[in-house]
Design a protein around this motif. Structure first.
Motif, PDB file in Angstrom:
ATOM      1  N   THR A 150      -0.577  22.761  -6.680  1.00  0.00           N
ATOM      2  CA  THR A 150       0.443  23.852  -6.893  1.00  0.00           C
ATOM      3  C   THR A 150      -0.175  24.541  -8.246  1.00  0.00           C
ATOM      4  OG1 THR A 150       2.050  22.538  -8.226  1.00  0.00           O
ATOM      5  CG2 THR A 150       2.300  22.604  -6.075  1.00  0.00           C
ATOM      6  N   LYS A 151       0.853  25.516  -8.495  1.00  0.00           N
ATOM      7  CA  LYS A 151       0.290  26.298  -9.704  1.00  0.00           C
ATOM      8  C   LYS A 151       0.808  25.472 -10.974  1.00  0.00           C
ATOM      9  CE  LYS A 151       0.987  30.953  -8.069  1.00  0.00           C
ATOM     10  NZ  LYS A 151       1.848  32.225  -8.376  1.00  0.00           N
ATOM     11  N   LYS A 152       1.440  24.522 -10.785  1.00  0.00           N
ATOM     12  CA  LYS A 152       2.241  23.697 -11.974  1.00  0.00           C
ATOM     13  C   LYS A 152       1.297  22.359 -12.008  1.00  0.00           C
ATOM     14  CE  LYS A 152       6.757  25.473 -12.787  1.00  0.00           C
ATOM     15  NZ  LYS A 152       8.137  25.015 -12.861  1.00  0.00           N
ATOM     16  N   ILE A 153       0.953  22.032 -10.909  1.00  0.00           N
ATOM     17  CA  ILE A 153       0.327  20.633 -11.011  1.00  0.00           C
ATOM     18  C   ILE A 153      -0.691  20.529  -9.847  1.00  0.00           C
ATOM     19  CG2 ILE A 153       2.038  19.356  -9.566  1.00  0.00           C
ATOM     20  CD1 ILE A 153       1.947  16.855 -11.520  1.00  0.00           C
ATOM     21  N   LYS A 154      -1.857  19.640 -10.085  1.00  0.00           N
ATOM     22  CA  LYS A 154      -2.859  19.366  -9.344  1.00  0.00           C
ATOM     23  C   LYS A 154      -3.344  17.819  -9.258  1.00  0.00           C
ATOM     24  CE  LYS A 154      -7.614  20.847  -7.836  1.00  0.00           C
ATOM     25  NZ  LYS A 154      -7.315  21.828  -6.618  1.00  0.00           N
ATOM     26  N   LEU A 155      -2.955  17.256  -8.401  1.00  0.00           N
ATOM     27  CA  LEU A 155      -3.204  15.750  -8.167  1.00  0.00           C
ATOM     28  C   LEU A 155      -4.276  15.468  -6.861  1.00  0.00           C
ATOM     29  CD1 LEU A 155       0.356  14.482  -9.160  1.00  0.00           C
ATOM     30  CD2 LEU A 155      -1.773  14.333 -10.619  1.00  0.00           C
ATOM     31  N   PRO A 156      -5.133  14.648  -7.386  1.00  0.00           N
ATOM     32  CA  PRO A 156      -5.838  14.096  -5.774  1.00  0.00           C
ATOM     33  C   PRO A 156      -4.983  13.058  -5.144  1.00  0.00           C
ATOM     34  CG  PRO A 156      -6.478  13.013  -7.804  1.00  0.00           C
ATOM     35  CD  PRO A 156      -5.296  13.748  -8.158  1.00  0.00           C
ATOM     36  N   LYS A 157      -5.464  13.035  -3.813  1.00  0.00           N
ATOM     37  CA  LYS A 157      -4.977  11.978  -2.887  1.00  0.00           C
ATOM     38  C   LYS A 157      -5.203  10.588  -3.604  1.00  0.00           C
ATOM     39  CE  LYS A 157      -5.047   9.810   1.489  1.00  0.00           C
ATOM     40  NZ  LYS A 157      -5.504   9.636   2.789  1.00  0.00           N
ATOM     41  N   ILE A 158      -4.145   9.558  -3.502  1.00  0.00           N
ATOM     42  CA  ILE A 158      -4.202   8.410  -4.043  1.00  0.00           C
ATOM     43  C   ILE A 158      -3.811   7.576  -3.171  1.00  0.00           C
ATOM     44  CG2 ILE A 158      -3.238   6.991  -6.105  1.00  0.00           C
ATOM     45  CD1 ILE A 158      -3.101   9.419  -7.757  1.00  0.00           C
ATOM     46  N   VAL A 159      -4.512   6.288  -3.100  1.00  0.00           N
ATOM     47  CA  VAL A 159      -3.938   5.052  -2.449  1.00  0.00           C
ATOM     48  C   VAL A 159      -3.793   3.869  -3.388  1.00  0.00           C
ATOM     49  CG1 VAL A 159      -4.736   3.259  -0.728  1.00  0.00           C
ATOM     50  CG2 VAL A 159      -5.349   5.783  -0.373  1.00  0.00           C
ATOM     51  N   ARG A 203       0.897  -1.208   0.126  1.00  0.00           N
ATOM     52  CA  ARG A 203       0.119   0.009  -0.062  1.00  0.00           C
ATOM     53  C   ARG A 203       0.781   1.247  -0.076  1.00  0.00           C
ATOM     54  NH1 ARG A 203      -5.487   1.235   2.743  1.00  0.00           N
ATOM     55  NH2 ARG A 203      -5.289   3.532   3.087  1.00  0.00           N
ATOM     56  N   ARG A 204       0.545   2.180  -1.110  1.00  0.00           N
ATOM     57  CA  ARG A 204       1.256   3.266  -0.896  1.00  0.00           C
ATOM     58  C   ARG A 204       0.068   4.518  -1.163  1.00  0.00           C
ATOM     59  NH1 ARG A 204       4.364  -0.271  -2.817  1.00  0.00           N
ATOM     60  NH2 ARG A 204       6.436  -0.180  -3.664  1.00  0.00           N
ATOM     61  N   GLU A 205       0.567   5.417  -0.089  1.00  0.00           N
ATOM     62  CA  GLU A 205      -0.557   6.608  -0.005  1.00  0.00           C
ATOM     63  C   GLU A 205       0.357   7.897  -0.634  1.00  0.00           C
ATOM     64  OE1 GLU A 205      -2.806   7.329   3.442  1.00  0.00           O
ATOM     65  OE2 GLU A 205      -2.852   5.060   3.720  1.00  0.00           O
ATOM     66  N   LEU A 206      -0.311   8.505  -1.759  1.00  0.00           N
ATOM     67  CA  LEU A 206       0.288   9.562  -2.359  1.00  0.00           C
ATOM     68  C   LEU A 206      -0.481  10.924  -1.982  1.00  0.00           C
ATOM     69  CD1 LEU A 206       0.753   8.032  -5.836  1.00  0.00           C
ATOM     70  CD2 LEU A 206       2.709   8.287  -4.019  1.00  0.00           C
ATOM     71  N   ASP A 207       0.131  12.010  -1.271  1.00  0.00           N
ATOM     72  CA  ASP A 207      -0.814  13.143  -0.856  1.00  0.00           C
ATOM     73  C   ASP A 207      -1.369  13.806  -2.042  1.00  0.00           C
ATOM     74  OD1 ASP A 207      -0.713  12.204   1.825  1.00  0.00           O
ATOM     75  OD2 ASP A 207       1.108  13.278   1.959  1.00  0.00           O
ATOM     76  N   GLU A 208      -2.081  14.658  -1.870  1.00  0.00           N
ATOM     77  CA  GLU A 208      -2.715  15.703  -2.753  1.00  0.00           C
ATOM     78  C   GLU A 208      -1.751  16.548  -2.929  1.00  0.00           C
ATOM     79  OE1 GLU A 208      -6.438  18.710  -3.199  1.00  0.00           O
ATOM     80  OE2 GLU A 208      -6.295  17.438  -1.481  1.00  0.00           O
TER      81      GLU A 208
END
Length: 153
Positions: A93-102, A85-90
């Motif tokens: 920024t001005k350059k990139i926008k990614l949601p939280k991902i598990v 299991r890897r949790e990637l935080d949201e």
């Protein structure tokens, strides 16, 4: 009319089971999945489900077993491979926008099919089993009701 479900066991054995109605498919997958039987092949990039399902997904549906590894990390065993299991935080920024991902993934091996490998060619590559992201609707058919009952209210 009967429906055939083709399953592969943890030792590579193949069987086919029959159910009479569509509503019997998920109970059959849960029953055989508890013993490690799985159906179908892993799609490129893995399965993708809403983030709200990350802690209530029924791993029996795909024949996977959750466990905690020696380092105390959550993982699942699927077809003889361990996916961590890897949790990637949201990221916002001005350059990139990614949601939280598990996501549950593992390092790629030379024997993995090329379409399953992600990451840099010649660099670190991995294979993803399942990713939970976004605010989509929780799919009740894929939920482990025991996990829902034990969730804090």
């Amino acid at each position: 009319m009967s429906i055939q479900i083709h399953l592969v066991g943890p030792l590579g054995t193949s069987i086919s089971i029959e159910v009479q109605e569509e509503r019997e498919i998920f109970p059959a997958l849960r029953k055989y999945g508890k013993s490690g039987w799985s159906s179908g092949d892993l799609p490129a990039g893995g399965v993708s489900l809403p983030l709200g399902m990350a802690d209530i997904f029924d791993w029996n549906l795909i024949g996977a077993r959750p466990y905690t590894n020696a380092e105390g990390e959550q993982a699942v065993m699927y077809r003889g491979q361990s996916y961590k299991r890897r949790e990637l935080d949201e990221v916002d920024t001005k350059k990139i926008k990614l949601p939280k991902i598990v996501k549950y993934s593992r390092g790629a091996r030379p024997t993995d099919l090329p379409h399953l490998k992600e990451g840099e060619e010649g660099g670190v590559q991995y294979v993803t089993l399942i990713t939970f992201r976004g605010g989509g609707k929780v799919l009740d058919a894929y939920v482990d009701q025991n996990k829902v009952a034990s969730q804090p209210g």
